[in-house]
Write a protein that holds these residues in place. Structure first.
Motif, PDB file in Angstrom:
ATOM      1  N   SER A  41     -12.834   6.609 -54.717  1.00 43.00           N
ATOM      2  CA  SER A  41     -12.669   7.354 -53.465  1.00 43.00           C
ATOM      3  C   SER A  41     -14.006   7.495 -52.751  1.00 43.00           C
ATOM      4  O   SER A  41     -15.075   7.350 -53.358  1.00 43.00           O
ATOM      5  N   GLN A  42     -13.909   7.776 -51.467  1.00 41.38           N
ATOM      6  CA  GLN A  42     -15.099   7.998 -50.652  1.00 41.38           C
ATOM      7  C   GLN A  42     -14.797   9.072 -49.619  1.00 41.38           C
ATOM      8  O   GLN A  42     -13.704   9.137 -49.069  1.00 41.38           O
ATOM      9  N   LYS A  43     -15.800   9.870 -49.371  1.00 34.72           N
ATOM     10  CA  LYS A  43     -15.671  10.948 -48.395  1.00 34.72           C
ATOM     11  C   LYS A  43     -16.429  10.528 -47.137  1.00 34.72           C
ATOM     12  O   LYS A  43     -17.593  10.141 -47.221  1.00 34.72           O
ATOM     13  N   PHE A  44     -15.756  10.574 -46.009  1.00 34.40           N
ATOM     14  CA  PHE A  44     -16.359  10.107 -44.758  1.00 34.40           C
ATOM     15  C   PHE A  44     -16.736  11.248 -43.824  1.00 34.40           C
ATOM     16  O   PHE A  44     -17.531  11.069 -42.915  1.00 34.40           O
ATOM     17  N   GLU A  45     -16.079  12.390 -44.019  1.00 32.62           N
ATOM     18  CA  GLU A  45     -16.302  13.502 -43.093  1.00 32.62           C
ATOM     19  C   GLU A  45     -16.491  14.792 -43.871  1.00 32.62           C
ATOM     20  O   GLU A  45     -16.223  14.861 -45.063  1.00 32.62           O
ATOM     21  N   LYS A  46     -16.958  15.802 -43.182  1.00 29.06           N
ATOM     22  CA  LYS A  46     -17.090  17.124 -43.801  1.00 29.06           C
ATOM     23  C   LYS A  46     -15.700  17.687 -44.093  1.00 29.06           C
ATOM     24  O   LYS A  46     -14.718  17.215 -43.541  1.00 29.06           O
TER      25      LYS A  46
ATOM     26  N   PHE B  65      -7.560   4.706 -39.886  1.00 25.05           N
ATOM     27  CA  PHE B  65      -8.916   5.179 -40.181  1.00 25.05           C
ATOM     28  C   PHE B  65      -9.806   5.136 -38.948  1.00 25.05           C
ATOM     29  O   PHE B  65      -9.804   4.157 -38.207  1.00 25.05           O
ATOM     30  N   LYS B  66     -10.580   6.189 -38.787  1.00 23.33           N
ATOM     31  CA  LYS B  66     -11.539   6.231 -37.685  1.00 23.33           C
ATOM     32  C   LYS B  66     -12.908   5.758 -38.155  1.00 23.33           C
ATOM     33  O   LYS B  66     -13.901   5.879 -37.450  1.00 23.33           O
ATOM     34  N   PHE B  67     -12.955   5.244 -39.390  1.00 23.58           N
ATOM     35  CA  PHE B  67     -14.207   4.782 -39.959  1.00 23.58           C
ATOM     36  C   PHE B  67     -13.929   3.494 -40.725  1.00 23.58           C
ATOM     37  O   PHE B  67     -12.772   3.134 -40.959  1.00 23.58           O
ATOM     38  N   ASP B  68     -14.983   2.838 -41.117  1.00 22.55           N
ATOM     39  CA  ASP B  68     -14.879   1.541 -41.772  1.00 22.55           C
ATOM     40  C   ASP B  68     -14.791   1.740 -43.290  1.00 22.55           C
ATOM     41  O   ASP B  68     -15.718   2.289 -43.894  1.00 22.55           O
TER      42      ASP B  68
END
Ligand SMILES: [Zn+2]
Length: 202
Positions: free
Chosen positions: A54-59, A20-23
């Motif tokens: 679920s979670q969306k981190f990017e477009k 993952f590039k995000f937390d």
């Protein structure tokens, strides 16, 4: 009867460790909160897990979702999540990348995200009492529409178009016993909508 946990779409799974590039710690936090309330968990008699988040981190179409059959795990770890990299609702196909196969409810999450870019979090829980109270009181998918199918995707679109799902941000699944979905711009928002109703239970 409990219809849960098996994947009904065509899944293209690239098995590899997460990178993952995000937390995702907030996603893990809320998943464990749901587990503590037994809104995500497992049916011991059946040996199948229920509920997913679920979670969306990017477009774009990508979102991070709990892996299939992780309902009984507590506390959750990063390795129990996986990334849906793309989906095709009409073709009933999901592409995912990660250590586990994506939740069997991934298509339903995708159908929610599809409605509006501002939606960044989706929570699917099970609770018999709450489900009974919510049926036809909030937007409710028809009883003949099973979870995890293109028909559910179409049905969710109908609830956005014809009922006020966008403002209610909660729906009951008449064809999926105990099944409830909430969503929001953040996990906190999705959880708050659910708790508004949950806290009204006797
Ligand atoms: Zn379910």
């Amino acid at each position: 009867m409990i219809d849960e946990g098996y994947i009904k779409f065509e899944l293209f799974w690239e098995q590899q460790p997460n990178d993952f590039k995000f937390d995702i710690s907030n996603l893990m936090h809320w998943r464990d909160k749901m587990h503590e309330l037994n809104l995500i968990g497992n049916y011991p008699d059946l040996g199948i897990g229920f509920g997913n988040i679920s979670q969306k981190f990017e477009k774009g179409n990508e979102f991070v979702i709990s892996g299939t059959q992780t309902g009984d795990i507590y506390p959750i770890a990063e390795k129990h999540f996986t990334t849906v990299t793309n989906y095709d609702l009409a073709a009933n196909s999901v592409w995912c990348r990660g250590p586990l196969k994506a939740s069997s409810e991934s298509m339903t999450h995708a159908a929610i995200y599809e409605f509006d870019e501002s939606i960044k979090a989706v929570i699917h829980v099970h609770h018999m009492e709450l489900w009974k109270q919510l049926l036809d009181r909030v937007p409710t998918s028809k009883a003949d529409v099973p979870y995890g199918t293109p028909e559910m995707g179409m049905e969710i679109k109908r609830l956005f178009d014809e009922e006020n799902l966008a403002t209610e941000r909660i729906m009951a699944m008449a064809g999926h016993d105990e099944g409830i979905i909430t969503f929001g711009a953040t996990l906190e928002e999705a959880e708050a909508v659910l708790m508004d109703y949950y806290n009204q239970l006797d």
